[in-house]
Write a protein that holds these residues in place. Structure first.
Motif, PDB file in Angstrom:
ATOM      1  N   SER A   1       6.252   5.778   5.809  1.00 32.56           N
ATOM      2  CA  SER A   1       7.150   5.146   6.780  1.00 32.56           C
ATOM      3  C   SER A   1       7.711   3.815   6.295  1.00 32.56           C
ATOM      4  O   SER A   1       8.659   3.299   6.884  1.00 32.56           O
ATOM      5  CB  SER A   1       6.421   4.933   8.110  1.00 32.56           C
ATOM      6  N   GLU A   2       7.126   3.250   5.231  1.00 28.65           N
ATOM      7  CA  GLU A   2       7.587   1.954   4.733  1.00 28.65           C
ATOM      8  C   GLU A   2       7.847   2.025   3.233  1.00 28.65           C
ATOM      9  O   GLU A   2       7.000   2.517   2.477  1.00 28.65           O
ATOM     10  CB  GLU A   2       6.558   0.861   5.030  1.00 28.65           C
TER      11      GLU A   2
ATOM     12  N   GLU B   1      10.036   3.296   9.257  1.00 32.64           N
ATOM     13  CA  GLU B   1       9.740   2.139  10.090  1.00 32.64           C
ATOM     14  C   GLU B   1      10.354   0.889   9.475  1.00 32.64           C
ATOM     15  O   GLU B   1      10.978   0.090  10.177  1.00 32.64           O
ATOM     16  CB  GLU B   1       8.222   1.954  10.224  1.00 32.64           C
TER      17      GLU B   1
ATOM     18  N   LYS C   1      13.855   1.217  11.538  1.00 32.12           N
ATOM     19  CA  LYS C   1      13.691   0.229  12.599  1.00 32.12           C
ATOM     20  C   LYS C   1      13.826  -1.203  12.083  1.00 32.12           C
ATOM     21  O   LYS C   1      14.288  -2.083  12.794  1.00 32.12           O
ATOM     22  CB  LYS C   1      12.323   0.400  13.273  1.00 32.12           C
TER      23      LYS C   1
END
Length: 463
Positions: A65-66, A104, A134
């Motif tokens: 996610s990162e 993310e 995000k």
């Protein structure tokens, strides 16, 4: 026959070896969630390279996610005289496209020459509107002797408008126009660092982001053509560093923290509409133009979580707490949560502070014996034996405004004097109250002057 026997033996040996390897490969037997947690501690290059370890690892990286990608370190090969940096952008594009989930957080540091025309814009489009990132950081890094060090972003309308995008950081770009920020109700945190544009462009960008809670700007205008206007009802944290501007107009009723690092305008052209910012000291007050932070500390008794502004300030103290800077705080000393927040900030200050203004709120009303202020039962700071905020914090000059001589105020002032926190001067302005209370305040100041000083040259004056 002999050859067949040897071949069979070799095959069994290889199978045994594979079984042994698989038995020892306990990491691959872990759940996917644990594997993703392991990958989160690796660099992007290392994450992608795990795909060759085994079939089990083949596609795991595609669900991380990162991603943190620093293209500055993709340069000349150690073994071949080949500069791989021009290929880094294409490789990064492939990483984005091959990823199977949403992000993310995605961070990219690059040099201008590494990105072809429209490359950065393509990353923005893919990451925001396809991968639904995000938290997005894009920084065009400075490289000495590089002619094309600044990139101009030519963005289509609503490039940053997507409900998933909450935090955006752009560094060292020129904004051609504000259209990429059209209808950006989604963005809560915006950082524009070393960004170049016309003042009209900046004003439209800020108007297009009405939900901002955190705004960090280091802006460079092409020419002076009017004030920078910041109007936002939700803003809690504001960091300003601006050159080539005529002035700044700030209308932010919810603002709690304002840090001014550097401004090219005079104090007369800096207007802030906020009833909580009634401080006497500011960026221009010392005459030395040190960075200055104004902090209206507010923490209601029923609020367990500290404000987003405080969290941001504490998350990067080296960025927002500068050496030899000045600070103004407004605080209710009967609110132990507010005292803890002040203590946390001062304890994290990296080095000596030039000035500290403490404005006491009008909340020191008499209480019955044993009554706990604002429903709290926590041990008060003046009852503790440890230094406040710690044994290392030092400040040249402390200003105490609206001093009433209350137990809490006297305790704080005496701590700062006796433990050597204040190096040169403590200046005390009494609260505007009755004559009898004024005599009590004068008596409290006299007692402060009689205390043993941590610095013998310290002077204490009431004005």
């Amino acid at each position: 026959m002999e050859i067949s026997s040897l071949s069979s033996s070799d095959t069994r040996g290889k199978d045994d070896l594979v079984d042994a390897v698989n038995t020892d490969d306990r990491i691959s037997t872990l759940s996917k969630d644990l594997l993703l947690k392991i990958l989160s501690s690796l660099s992007t290059k290392e994450v992608v390279r795990t795909s060759v370890l085994s079939k089990r690892w083949g596609d795991v990286w595609k669900e991380t996610s990162e991603i943190f990608m620093d293209m500055r370190y993709i340069t000349i090969s150690r073994y071949l005289s080949i500069d791989f940096s021009p290929y880094a952008a294409g490789w990064l594009t492939k990483v984005i496209n091959d990823h199977s989930g949403n992000f993310e957080r995605f961070t990219i540091y690059h040099f201008a020459y590494q990105c072809g025309y429209g490359m950065v814009e393509a990353w923005i489009r893919s990451l925001i509107h396809v991968k639904h990132v995000k938290d997005l950081t894009l920084v065009n890094c400075f490289r000495p002797f590089l002619v094309t060090s600044i990139l101009t972003l030519d963005l289509p309308p609503k490039s940053f408008s997507h409900p998933n995008l909450k935090s955006l950081h752009l560094g060292r770009y020129t904004l051609k126009d504000p259209h990429g920020f059209d209808n950006c109700w989604n963005i809560k945190q915006l950082k524009l660092i070393a960004v170049f544009a016309e003042i009209e462009v900046f004003n439209v960008v800020l108007m297009s982001c009405p939900s901002l809670e955190v705004l960090v700007v280091d802006l460079h205008c092409h020419k002076q053509s009017g004030p920078l206007k910041i109007e936002n009802r939700n803003l809690k944290f504001l960091f300003l560093s601006c050159s080539q501007i005529d002035g700044i107009e700030v209308a932010t009723p919810s603002l709690e923290i304002l840090t001014v690092k550097s401004l090219s305008c005079e104090i007369e052209k800096f207007v802030i509409a906020n009833p909580n910012f009634q401080f006497n000291r500011n960026y221009w007050a010392t005459g030395q133009l040190y960075p200055h932070t104004s902090y209206y500390i507010a923490c209601p008794p029923d609020q367990d979580k500290t404000s987003i502004g405080h969290e941001v300030m504490m998350s990067e103290p080296s960025e927002y707490m500068k050496f030899y800077a000045s600070m103004s705080v407004s605080i209710d000393l009967t609110n132990t949560k507010e005292v803890d927040m002040l203590k946390e900030v001062l304890a994290a200050w990296p080095d000596e502070m030039q000035e500290l203004e403490i404005l006491f709120k009008n909340s020191n009303v008499p209480r019955k014996e044993g009554e706990t202020p604002m429903g709290r039962t926590k041990r008060k700071f003046w009852e503790e034996t440890k230094p406040f905020p710690n044994g290392h914090f030092r400040v040249h000059t402390v200003w105490l405004f609206n001093f009433s001589g209350s137990k809490e105020e006297f305790a704080l002032a005496s701590r700062l004097i006796t433990q050597g926190t204040v190096v040169m001067t403590m200046k005390i302005q009494p609260a505007s109250i009755s004559l009898s209370n004024k005599l009590e305040i004068e008596a409290a100041v006299t007692k402060l002057k009689e205390l043993p000083k941590g610095h013998t040259e310290l002077s204490i004056v009431m004005f």
